[in-house]
Design an enzyme around this catalytic site. Structure first.
Site, PDB file in Angstrom:
ATOM      1  N   TYR A 146      52.968 -25.287 -28.306  1.00 44.49           N
ATOM      2  CA  TYR A 146      51.902 -24.416 -27.817  1.00 44.49           C
ATOM      3  C   TYR A 146      50.752 -25.257 -27.238  1.00 44.49           C
ATOM      4  O   TYR A 146      50.311 -25.035 -26.104  1.00 44.49           O
ATOM      5  CB  TYR A 146      51.391 -23.527 -28.962  1.00 44.49           C
ATOM      6  CG  TYR A 146      50.257 -22.605 -28.564  1.00 44.49           C
ATOM      7  CD1 TYR A 146      50.513 -21.384 -27.940  1.00 44.49           C
ATOM      8  CD2 TYR A 146      48.930 -22.960 -28.793  1.00 44.49           C
ATOM      9  CE1 TYR A 146      49.475 -20.546 -27.562  1.00 44.49           C
ATOM     10  CE2 TYR A 146      47.885 -22.123 -28.423  1.00 44.49           C
ATOM     11  CZ  TYR A 146      48.163 -20.918 -27.813  1.00 44.49           C
ATOM     12  OH  TYR A 146      47.127 -20.084 -27.442  1.00 44.49           O
ATOM     13  N   GLY A 147      50.297 -26.226 -28.016  1.00 42.37           N
ATOM     14  CA  GLY A 147      49.180 -27.068 -27.576  1.00 42.37           C
ATOM     15  C   GLY A 147      49.537 -27.915 -26.372  1.00 42.37           C
ATOM     16  O   GLY A 147      48.718 -28.092 -25.465  1.00 42.37           O
ATOM     17  N   SER A 166      43.771 -23.085 -23.841  1.00 41.84           N
ATOM     18  CA  SER A 166      43.377 -23.052 -25.249  1.00 41.84           C
ATOM     19  C   SER A 166      42.802 -24.401 -25.651  1.00 41.84           C
ATOM     20  O   SER A 166      43.207 -25.446 -25.116  1.00 41.84           O
ATOM     21  CB  SER A 166      44.598 -22.733 -26.117  1.00 41.84           C
ATOM     22  OG  SER A 166      44.327 -23.028 -27.465  1.00 41.84           O
TER      23      SER A 166
HETATM   24  N1  LIG Z   1      43.949 -15.435 -29.875  1.00 42.31           N
HETATM   25  C1  LIG Z   1      43.451 -16.655 -29.811  1.00 42.31           C
HETATM   26  O1  LIG Z   1      42.776 -17.136 -30.740  1.00 42.31           O
HETATM   27  C2  LIG Z   1      43.672 -17.489 -28.584  1.00 42.31           C
HETATM   28  C3  LIG Z   1      43.089 -18.757 -28.568  1.00 42.31           C
HETATM   29  C4  LIG Z   1      43.266 -19.536 -27.422  1.00 42.31           C
HETATM   30  C5  LIG Z   1      43.996 -19.057 -26.363  1.00 42.31           C
HETATM   31  N2  LIG Z   1      44.576 -17.815 -26.430  1.00 42.31           N
HETATM   32  C6  LIG Z   1      45.356 -17.371 -25.261  1.00 42.31           C
HETATM   33  O2  LIG Z   1      44.949 -16.094 -24.849  1.00 42.31           O
HETATM   34  C7  LIG Z   1      46.057 -15.414 -24.248  1.00 42.31           C
HETATM   35  C8  LIG Z   1      46.229 -14.068 -24.878  1.00 42.31           C
HETATM   36  O3  LIG Z   1      46.605 -14.285 -26.250  1.00 42.31           O
HETATM   37  P1  LIG Z   1      46.386 -13.202 -27.381  1.00 42.31           P
HETATM   38  O4  LIG Z   1      45.681 -13.868 -28.501  1.00 42.31           O
HETATM   39  O5  LIG Z   1      45.811 -11.964 -26.781  1.00 42.31           O
HETATM   40  O6  LIG Z   1      47.873 -13.022 -27.853  1.00 42.31           O
HETATM   41  P2  LIG Z   1      48.713 -11.697 -28.182  1.00 42.31           P
HETATM   42  O7  LIG Z   1      47.815 -10.648 -28.728  1.00 42.31           O
HETATM   43  O8  LIG Z   1      49.850 -12.151 -29.013  1.00 42.31           O
HETATM   44  O9  LIG Z   1      49.197 -11.247 -26.751  1.00 42.31           O
HETATM   45  C9  LIG Z   1      50.097 -12.036 -26.057  1.00 42.31           C
HETATM   46  C10 LIG Z   1      50.566 -11.242 -24.866  1.00 42.31           C
HETATM   47  O10 LIG Z   1      51.518 -12.033 -24.153  1.00 42.31           O
HETATM   48  C11 LIG Z   1      52.681 -11.259 -23.963  1.00 42.31           C
HETATM   49  N3  LIG Z   1      53.853 -12.144 -24.001  1.00 42.31           N
HETATM   50  C12 LIG Z   1      54.243 -12.946 -25.012  1.00 42.31           C
HETATM   51  N4  LIG Z   1      55.376 -13.584 -24.691  1.00 42.31           N
HETATM   52  C13 LIG Z   1      55.690 -13.174 -23.439  1.00 42.31           C
HETATM   53  C14 LIG Z   1      56.746 -13.460 -22.530  1.00 42.31           C
HETATM   54  N5  LIG Z   1      57.699 -14.320 -22.869  1.00 42.31           N
HETATM   55  N6  LIG Z   1      56.738 -12.871 -21.336  1.00 42.31           N
HETATM   56  C15 LIG Z   1      55.769 -12.006 -20.994  1.00 42.31           C
HETATM   57  N7  LIG Z   1      54.749 -11.689 -21.802  1.00 42.31           N
HETATM   58  C16 LIG Z   1      54.707 -12.254 -23.002  1.00 42.31           C
HETATM   59  C17 LIG Z   1      52.720 -10.255 -25.087  1.00 42.31           C
HETATM   60  O11 LIG Z   1      53.447  -9.135 -24.660  1.00 42.31           O
HETATM   61  P3  LIG Z   1      54.017  -8.048 -25.717  1.00 42.31           P
HETATM   62  O12 LIG Z   1      52.840  -7.384 -26.314  1.00 42.31           O
HETATM   63  O13 LIG Z   1      54.849  -7.176 -24.849  1.00 42.31           O
HETATM   64  O14 LIG Z   1      54.789  -8.841 -26.721  1.00 42.31           O
HETATM   65  C18 LIG Z   1      51.232  -9.939 -25.254  1.00 42.31           C
HETATM   66  O15 LIG Z   1      50.809  -8.951 -24.341  1.00 42.31           O
HETATM   67  C19 LIG Z   1      47.274 -16.316 -24.436  1.00 42.31           C
HETATM   68  O16 LIG Z   1      47.463 -17.077 -23.279  1.00 42.31           O
HETATM   69  C20 LIG Z   1      46.841 -17.214 -25.587  1.00 42.31           C
HETATM   70  O17 LIG Z   1      47.520 -18.439 -25.577  1.00 42.31           O
HETATM   71  C21 LIG Z   1      44.429 -17.027 -27.505  1.00 42.31           C
END
Ligand SMILES: NC(=O)c1ccc[n+]([C@@H]2O[C@H](COP(=O)([O-])OP(=O)(O)OC[C@H]3O[C@@H](n4cnc5c(N)ncnc54)[C@H](OP(=O)(O)O)[C@@H]3O)[C@@H](O)[C@H]2O)c1
Length: 183
Positions: free
Chosen positions: A84-85, A30
């Site tokens: 997180y960061g 990120s």
């Molecule tokens: N969205 C953004 O703007 C953004 C920006 C930068 C980076 N990212 C990165 O992109 C990736 C996907 O994020 P997203 O935005 O799609 O988030 P999201 O919609 O909240 O999805 C997160 C996923 O991670 C799973 N998860 C969370 N905690 C977990 C744990 N302890 N063990 C196993 N699985 C776990 C969740 O499973 P459940 O559904 O079962 O809870 C969900 O499938 C992440 O690495 C995030 O840091 C996102």
């Protein structure tokens, strides 16, 4: 920190032996890692992040950060309180080390491992944040998938990028250069 950094590290350690020659590995990081590196740690700590050489060095810095959180000395030691960061900065640095290590493995060839940021994407994780939270425009999941999928589908003859951090398909070496990033 457990899910984003140590979880990723453990999954990588378990799955790397299964990755075949010319495989592609994409670690989800990120731009918040950049924000922490540039704006939320002092020069001392920044240099320690710059000097990591082994996976364990990164893991140790993450553990040290958690220890600081427990003893609430982060502010005093001018550390970031944004786990997180910090965890995502760890993923970016770890990816560089992992890519180096995999390229030295004589039993396989052509594996490319990179980390990336999908942008500021509308998902469950960000649904309660305002649209302009990071000063950028929030994008759809389709747009957010562009860079990770680009990296996962790098053609087999390509040798770069490897060990890099990308946003919108562009490499950013914010650890060693003064490059500016806007999510
Ligand atoms: N969205 C953004 O703007 C953004 C920006 C930068 C980076 N990212 C990165 O992109 C990736 C996907 O994020 P997203 O935005 O799609 O988030 P999201 O919609 O909240 O999805 C997160 C996923 O991670 C799973 N998860 C969370 N905690 C977990 C744990 N302890 N063990 C196993 N699985 C776990 C969740 O499973 P459940 O559904 O079962 O809870 C969900 O499938 C992440 O690495 C995030 O840091 C996102």
């Amino acid at each position: 920190m457990n899910a984003n950094f140590f979880g990723l590290l453990n999954v990588c350690r378990s799955l790397f032996p299964l990755v075949r020659s010319c495989g592609r590995i994409v670690n989800m990081a990120s731009t918040t890692g950049y924000m922490v590196f540039r704006g939320q740690i002092n020069d001392d700590v920044r240099n320690r992040f710059r000097q990591v050489k082994e996976e364990q060095d990164v893991a140790d810095l993450m553990t040290e950060f958690l220890e600081c959180c427990k003893t609430e000395c982060n502010t005093e030691r001018k550390r970031c309180e944004w786990s997180y960061g910090v965890g995502k900065l760890g993923v970016i640095l770890l990816s560089r080390i992992q890519a180096d290590r995999i390229s030295q493995d004589d039993s396989k060839h052509g594996i490319l491992l990179n980390s990336c940021c999908p942008g500021f994407v509308l998902t469950d994780m960000t649904s309660d944040l305002p649209d302009n939270n990071f000063g950028g425009i929030r994008v759809s999941t389709v747009e957010g998938a562009d860079t990770p999928v680009f990296l996962a589908l790098l053609p087999s003859k390509v040798t770069e990028p490897n060990g890099k951090f990308l946003l919108r398909r562009k490499e950013y070496d914010f650890v060693n250069t003064d490059v500016l990033m806007q999510i």
